[in-house]
Design a protein around this motif. Structure first.
Motif, PDB file in Angstrom:
ATOM      1  N   TRP A 161      -1.948   0.944  -9.645  1.00 40.02           N
ATOM      2  CA  TRP A 161      -2.657  -0.220  -9.139  1.00 40.02           C
ATOM      3  C   TRP A 161      -2.437  -1.341 -10.129  1.00 40.02           C
ATOM      4  CZ3 TRP A 161      -8.282   2.011  -8.600  1.00 40.02           C
ATOM      5  CH2 TRP A 161      -8.695   2.619  -9.772  1.00 40.02           C
ATOM      6  N   THR A 162      -1.596  -2.284  -9.731  1.00 40.96           N
ATOM      7  CA  THR A 162      -1.239  -3.408 -10.590  1.00 40.96           C
ATOM      8  C   THR A 162      -1.293  -4.705  -9.794  1.00 40.96           C
ATOM      9  OG1 THR A 162       1.131  -3.170 -10.112  1.00 40.96           O
ATOM     10  CG2 THR A 162       0.298  -2.017 -12.054  1.00 40.96           C
ATOM     11  N   LEU A 163      -1.639  -5.776 -10.487  1.00 39.68           N
ATOM     12  CA  LEU A 163      -1.607  -7.122  -9.913  1.00 39.68           C
ATOM     13  C   LEU A 163      -0.652  -7.934 -10.764  1.00 39.68           C
ATOM     14  CD1 LEU A 163      -2.709  -9.240  -7.900  1.00 39.68           C
ATOM     15  CD2 LEU A 163      -4.468  -9.760  -9.603  1.00 39.68           C
ATOM     16  N   THR A 187       0.791  -1.234   0.000  1.00 42.17           N
ATOM     17  CA  THR A 187       0.000   0.000   0.000  1.00 42.17           C
ATOM     18  C   THR A 187       0.827   1.289   0.000  1.00 42.17           C
ATOM     19  OG1 THR A 187      -0.112   0.145   2.410  1.00 42.17           O
ATOM     20  CG2 THR A 187      -1.819  -1.161   1.296  1.00 42.17           C
ATOM     21  N   HIS A 188       2.135   1.187   0.177  1.00 39.47           N
ATOM     22  CA  HIS A 188       2.990   2.381   0.192  1.00 39.47           C
ATOM     23  C   HIS A 188       2.500   3.412   1.201  1.00 39.47           C
ATOM     24  CE1 HIS A 188       5.167   0.867  -3.319  1.00 39.47           C
ATOM     25  NE2 HIS A 188       3.973   0.449  -3.724  1.00 39.47           N
ATOM     26  N   GLU A 189       2.023   2.930   2.341  1.00 40.83           N
ATOM     27  CA  GLU A 189       1.577   3.753   3.466  1.00 40.83           C
ATOM     28  C   GLU A 189       0.353   4.627   3.167  1.00 40.83           C
ATOM     29  OE1 GLU A 189       4.843   5.796   5.312  1.00 40.83           O
ATOM     30  OE2 GLU A 189       6.086   4.018   5.270  1.00 40.83           O
ATOM     31  N   LEU A 237      -0.567  -7.464  -5.227  1.00 40.10           N
ATOM     32  CA  LEU A 237      -1.352  -6.293  -5.621  1.00 40.10           C
ATOM     33  C   LEU A 237      -0.623  -5.065  -5.094  1.00 40.10           C
ATOM     34  CD1 LEU A 237      -3.927  -5.004  -6.814  1.00 40.10           C
ATOM     35  CD2 LEU A 237      -5.010  -5.362  -4.581  1.00 40.10           C
ATOM     36  N   ASP A 238      -0.175  -4.221  -5.995  1.00 44.24           N
ATOM     37  CA  ASP A 238       0.615  -3.040  -5.649  1.00 44.24           C
ATOM     38  C   ASP A 238      -0.228  -1.804  -5.939  1.00 44.24           C
ATOM     39  OD1 ASP A 238       2.656  -1.280  -5.054  1.00 44.24           O
ATOM     40  OD2 ASP A 238       4.023  -2.008  -6.599  1.00 44.24           O
ATOM     41  N   ILE A 239      -0.604  -1.076  -4.876  1.00 48.79           N
ATOM     42  CA  ILE A 239      -1.420   0.132  -5.034  1.00 48.79           C
ATOM     43  C   ILE A 239      -0.679   1.320  -4.444  1.00 48.79           C
ATOM     44  CG2 ILE A 239      -3.615  -1.093  -5.131  1.00 48.79           C
ATOM     45  CD1 ILE A 239      -4.045  -0.460  -2.198  1.00 48.79           C
ATOM     46  N   ALA A 289      -5.165  10.595  -0.319  1.00 46.42           N
ATOM     47  CA  ALA A 289      -5.611   9.383  -1.006  1.00 46.42           C
ATOM     48  C   ALA A 289      -6.113   8.358  -0.004  1.00 46.42           C
ATOM     49  CB  ALA A 289      -4.460   8.793  -1.813  1.00 46.42           C
ATOM     50  N   ARG A 290      -7.025   7.515  -0.465  1.00 48.57           N
ATOM     51  CA  ARG A 290      -7.547   6.382   0.300  1.00 48.57           C
ATOM     52  C   ARG A 290      -7.862   5.271  -0.688  1.00 48.57           C
ATOM     53  NH1 ARG A 290      -9.094   8.130   5.338  1.00 48.57           N
ATOM     54  NH2 ARG A 290      -9.439  10.347   5.533  1.00 48.57           N
TER      55      ARG A 290
END
Length: 159
Positions: free
Chosen positions: A99-101, A67-69, A106-108, A120-121
């Protein structure tokens, strides 16, 4: 300038003077911009941003979520895919959205850099029963397929 002074020494001193002059100027400009944004009441809240969604087909039993915090709510649902909803609002800065899988990861990411102002949320909906680790910490556990004897109340089990 004395003729025996190497050109590199003169160049190095000139660069040092240039950095010494630009550092206070950068600080003054940054402070002025921050004060101006504060006085205009410019605050952001991703809750008020228009949501964007993306779905990912997924058949795995475990998922790694990065989630990169960024504030991220994780929800187990009766869906077959993964649904990611993003709320993002920005007023200044260089925007970074992702946002990639790839495989089971899953990298957002949603943020901004530089003289930046953004919020952001995320909400990530995953199929019930998969294990999820969020930034390396397990947050959802897979549930084994329930057998009739494991779901019956203890008083009703046959001995």
């Amino acid at each position: 300038m004395p003729s025996d002074t190497p050109l590199t020494a003169v160049t190095t001193r000139a660069r040092a003077r240039g950095r010494a002059l630009t550092a206070p100027l950068t600080a003054i400009l940054t402070t002025t911009l921050a004060a101006a944004l504060g006085l205009t009441g410019c605050s952001l809240d991703a809750k008020t941003a228009k949501p964007e969604s993306k779905r990912f087909a997924y058949a795995g039993r475990s998922l790694k979520l990065l989630t990169h915090e960024v504030a991220t709510k994780l929800v187990a649902t009766d869906r077959k895919d993964i649904k990611v909803t993003r709320w993002f609002d920005t007023a200044a800065g260089t925007v970074h959205l992702k946002w990639t899988l790839k495989g089971d990861t899953l990298d957002i990411e949603a943020g901004c850099s530089g003289l930046a102002l953004c919020d952001a949320r995320f909400m990530v909906e995953v199929p019930k029963g998969i294990s999820v680790t969020k930034n390396g910490h397990r947050v959802l556990r897979a549930h084994p397929a329930a057998s009739p004897s494991s779901t019956a109340p203890a008083a009703h089990k046959k001995r």
